[in-house]
Design an enzyme around this catalytic site. Structure first.
Site, short mmCIF file in Angstrom:
data_model
loop_
_atom_site.label_atom_id
_atom_site.label_comp_id
_atom_site.label_asym_id
_atom_site.label_seq_id
_atom_site.Cartn_x
_atom_site.Cartn_y
_atom_site.Cartn_z
N GLU A 1 -17.22 35.09 -9.41
CA GLU A 1 -17.43 33.78 -8.80
C GLU A 1 -16.27 32.88 -9.20
O GLU A 1 -15.97 32.76 -10.39
CB GLU A 1 -18.74 33.17 -9.29
CG GLU A 1 -19.99 33.94 -8.90
CD GLU A 1 -21.23 33.30 -9.50
OE1 GLU A 1 -21.60 32.19 -9.07
OE2 GLU A 1 -21.81 33.90 -10.41
N ARG B 1 -23.37 45.09 -20.66
CA ARG B 1 -22.29 44.12 -20.72
C ARG B 1 -21.71 44.07 -22.13
O ARG B 1 -22.33 44.54 -23.09
CB ARG B 1 -22.77 42.73 -20.30
CG ARG B 1 -23.77 42.10 -21.25
CD ARG B 1 -24.22 40.74 -20.74
NE ARG B 1 -23.10 39.81 -20.68
CZ ARG B 1 -23.16 38.62 -20.08
NH1 ARG B 1 -24.27 38.25 -19.46
NH2 ARG B 1 -22.12 37.81 -20.09
N LYS C 1 -19.97 29.17 -19.33
CA LYS C 1 -19.00 28.25 -18.73
C LYS C 1 -19.41 26.80 -19.00
O LYS C 1 -18.56 25.95 -19.29
CB LYS C 1 -18.91 28.50 -17.22
CG LYS C 1 -18.34 29.86 -16.87
CD LYS C 1 -18.48 30.14 -15.37
CE LYS C 1 -18.03 31.55 -15.03
NZ LYS C 1 -18.28 31.91 -13.64
#
Length: 804
Positions: free
Chosen positions: A260, A485, A495
């Site tokens: 993204e 992950r 973020k």
């Protein structure tokens, strides 16, 4: 689901894996069902069978579920002995169970492949491919391992034994690996002479990079990734969909990396990039870089640019760069198709009402929304009005009509489209409705003919809804596969939280070297090869991994040790005067750019009456076990011919030592000193020493491994001493030749790629705040071309800084 943890431990799962599994709302009930079918809830079972039961629970498909009990019994009877056989069992049942004999034949039940049969089959394969193997040597090992899985005689052979036999026959044919098996770097410059010419300028040509061939082979042809389907094997709702797919791809592996564009990539994305690009590369396939740009409120040009630069910096080249927004019209058309099939409806519920229909925070009974049975024509009319901008944001959404009875939340009528009036970075105001991730992702994978949609395990529950949607609109269906992950201790990846630290000046920006954003890691001087090796060494499994940050530092240090030139630099200089030589005394010393590696070249440094040492290398009072400089004591100077002996020192009015007096022991019998220290001469005619305007010493940004668990939150855990800015540091004149050589090779781009090991101090690189006049440097006026030198410490040396 905590009560399931002891149950999962009984079948051989570790405590931590049992906890992770129990938290997984999709996997936990499936594994519990498998255990009950195996009738081992009370007794448990041996670890070997437990591994197979766990593999079945994690990979069983909807089409094979009705035969779950049968597969479990075959495992418990010992008919299915490997995870390969379990995978084959699922595949067979998925395609339609006929009878047990056919099942046994399809899954290798009762077949034993002897070591002699393995040896014979591998020898036949190697002999038929001998010319290619001899020519390309160990570069063919990975493909051979992959192709061995396709040999019919080895279909049910033990994978470990096959691998060992291949490696043994390669060794017998080719001998041990040598320089021919290292990856070849593409260079325009002529090859550096391995015999250093003492008259020539220094050469800082990088030493041969550590090979990643073995790591890539292990990751992409063995283990979990080695078991993935081959291109063309994924079943489709209609056979012609696969025919069209193969026609478009030629049977190649096609993957994608779909970030993204609403922030900078972090260390976890380095794994995602390596997995998607690396898997395709290993199988001679291609990878799309696709920007998932369906949220115009958060997307900015700087993120698009940074993502592409980061992917290329890590060494990968996208096959094509695409955007989800490229497909907005196709996505809209399929939404209309979904509505016409009665599988979508417009909904005026608020977010709170949708949540309540899904059972609310107490996970109560789920119920259909009042709009779910809206007539198709009415839904179509409202959807077109959404597109025409006739609704406010949040007033209406398009939802998919899925399965509210399904235990998987990803089937609870997900939102497909919402109204947003924020102009889009690329399509501007052309659209005011935007598809969600859940609607977009699988369909764009289909449009781009992705064969392997590789993502992290938080999307495991999305796999079934992914398949539901592509089948619902009758388009090609890729295969989604999830891996664990990568998390690193002592970091924050969010973020939103990083942005808060930036806005409140806890860090300078997203590329602050204390952050584990990839732009921050890059600015700190960590080479991309070190990051890739770190990721590949960890491997790819379905387990989530949290790695100690010191392990990442170790991998960085290993790579820098092999590739960086050495340079004497002093952060806290202390003046030393030799009292037994003339004022104009000058000795020329030869310093190798990398000891024991002549291919890295060498440079000259002056040695004079006045020189500097690091203040930490002198004590005014000697002590037992201390080997560096002190009154009445001798110490060696790196690359100088003789030791120096301390005879005294001077202090200022505040008691600070300002000067050390020594004699140069250049007469009489040479006595080898117990230790050597680094130094930098004062020689104005040689422009020595070189001033370092700033040396930035970075430490951990957070005090604890998990900053978010600290009382008061992660901002309370920030280390107030995580950055020390040192002014007054100096370097020796070898820096001129090394910077000139770097500019010649790189054109002066990517300042952080000028890296050093500062002798006995640590690994450092140029910061972007360094000011260089590249034209002057290219013209040979290096001193004049260096306007400002700012260096960052990448990582410390392994040695204890307090070592005597």
């Amino acid at each position: 689901m905590e009560e399931l943890i002891p149950l999962f431990v009984k079948i051989g799962l570790s405590e931590s894996k049992a906890k992770d599994t129990a938290k997984n709302k999709k996997l936990a009930p499936t594994l519990e069902t498998v255990i009950d079918e195996a009738k081992v809830r009370e007794s448990g079972c041996d670890k070997e069978r437990g591994v197979l039961l766990y593999s079945l629970a994690t990979t069983v498909t909807k089409g094979a579920l009705e035969h779950l009990s049968f597969i479990v019994q075959k495992i418990m009877k010992g008919d299915l002995k490997t995870t390969d056989q379990v995978s084959a069992a699922i595949k067979y049942c998925e395609q339609g169970f006929t009878n047990e004999d056919e099942f046994d034949a399809a899954t290798g039940v009762g077949i034993t492949v002897t070591p002699e049969q393995i040896k014979e089959a591998i020898a036949e394969y190697i002999n038929s491919n001998k010319e290619n193997i001899v020519t390309n040597r160990y570069k063919t090992l990975g493909p051979t391992l992959a192709n061995a899985r396709k040999i019919e005689a080895l279909r049910w052979a033990d994978g470990g034994k096959v691998k060992n036999e291949i490696e043994a026959q390669y060794l017998a044919l080719l001998g041990p690996k040598d320089e021919r098996d290292a990856p070849q770097k593409k260079k325009k410059e002529p090859k550096v002479n391995t015999k250093a010419d003492p008259k020539s300028k220094s050469s800082t040509a990088a030493a041969a990079e550590p090979t990643t061939v073995d790591l890539a082979t292990k990751v992409f042809f063995e283990g979990e990734l080695g078991k993935l389907h081959k291109a063309g094997e994924n079943p489709q709702i209609k056979p012609e969909l696969m025919e069209e797919h193969l026609k478009a791809t030629g049977g190649k592996v096609v993957t994608r990396f779909p970030p993204e564009p609403n922030g900078y990539l972090h260390i976890g994305h380095a794994k995602a990039i390596n997995v998607s690009f690396g898997y395709a590369r290993a199988h001679n396939g291609v990878t799309y870089l696709r920007y998932d740009d369906t949220n115009p409120e958060a997307e900015e040009e700087k993120y698009f640019t940074s993502i592409l630069e980061t992917v290329k910096w890590l060494g990968f080249e996208p096959f094509k760069i695409t955007y989800s927004s490229d497909y907005f019209q196709q996505l809209f058309d399929l939404a209309v198709k979904l509505i016409k099939k009665g599988l979508a409806y417009t909904c005026q519920c608020t977010g709170e009402e949708i949540n309540a229909c899904r059972g609310g925070k107490d996970h109560g009974e789920r119920r259909a929304c009042v709009h779910r049975d809206r007539p198709i024509e009415e839904t179509l009319d409202q959807f077109y009005k959404m597109k025409e901008g006739r609704y406010k944001e949040g007033e209406v959404t398009l939802r998919m009509k899925m399965d509210l009875e399904n235990g998987n939340p990803q089937f609870w009528d997900l939102i497909a489209y919402r109204v947003l009036y924020t102009p889009h970075y690329r399509t501007h105001d052309q659209w005011c409705i935007y598809p969600t991730y859940d609607f977009t992702h699988c369909l764009v994978d289909s449009f781009e003919n992705i064969t392997h949609s590789l993502c992290t395990t938080e999307f495991r529950q999305s796999r079934e809804s992914y398949y539901w949607l592509v089948d619902a609109v009758e388009v090609y269906k890729p295969v989604q596969w999830e891996y664990g992950r990568l998390n690193v201790t002592g970091t924050i990846m969010s973020k939103r939280k990083i942005l808060k630290m930036v806005n409140n000046n806890y860090v300078s920006d997203w590329d602050d070297p204390r952050l584990y954003t990839l732009v921050g890691i890059r600015r700190r001087g960590v080479p991309p090869e070190a990051i890739n090796n770190f990721v590949l060494e960890l491997g790819v499994t379905t387990s989530q991994s949290t790695i100690e940050v010191k392990r990442f530092d170790t991998k960085t240090r290993e790579y820098l040790d092999k590739t960086t030139p050495r340079l004497m630099a002093i952060l806290d200089p202390l003046r030393v005067v030799l009292t037994n030589v003339s004022d104009d005394y000058l000795e020329e010393c030869i310093a190798p750019n990398k000891p024991r590696d002549p291919s890295m070249g060498e440079h000259k440094v002056p040695f004079t009456k006045v020189f500097y040492i690091d203040r930490s290398d002198f004590r005014e009072v000697d002590s037992k076990g201390y080997y560096r400089l002190a009154p009445g004591k001798s110490v060696g100077l790196l690359f100088a011919k003789h030791p120096v002996h301390c005879t005294g020192f001077k202090k200022d009015k505040d008691g600070k030592i300002t000067e050390v007096e020594c004699i140069y022991e250049n007469e009489g019998e040479f006595k080898k000193p117990k230790t050597y220290i680094h130094w930098i001469a004062e020689s104005p005619k040689d422009n020595s020493p070189v001033q370092l305007d700033e040396v930035r010493i970075y430490e951990r940004l957070f005090l604890h491994d998990n900053p978010e668990t600290v009382e008061g939150g992660y901002l309370n855990d920030i280390n107030s001493h995580s950055l020390e800015i040192v002014k007054g540091g100096i370097a020796e004149v070898g820096i001129y030749d090394q910077i000139a050589d770097w500019v010649k090779k790189t054109g002066g781009k990517d300042k952080e790629s000028m890296r050093w090991q500062f002798t006995r101090t640590g690994y450092f690189c140029l910061d972007k705040d360094t000011e260089l006049d590249l034209d002057l440097i290219k013209a040979g006026k290096v001193k004049e071309g260096i306007k400002k030198l700012v260096v960052n410490r990448t990582v410390s040396l392994k040695e204890d800084a307090d070592k005597d």
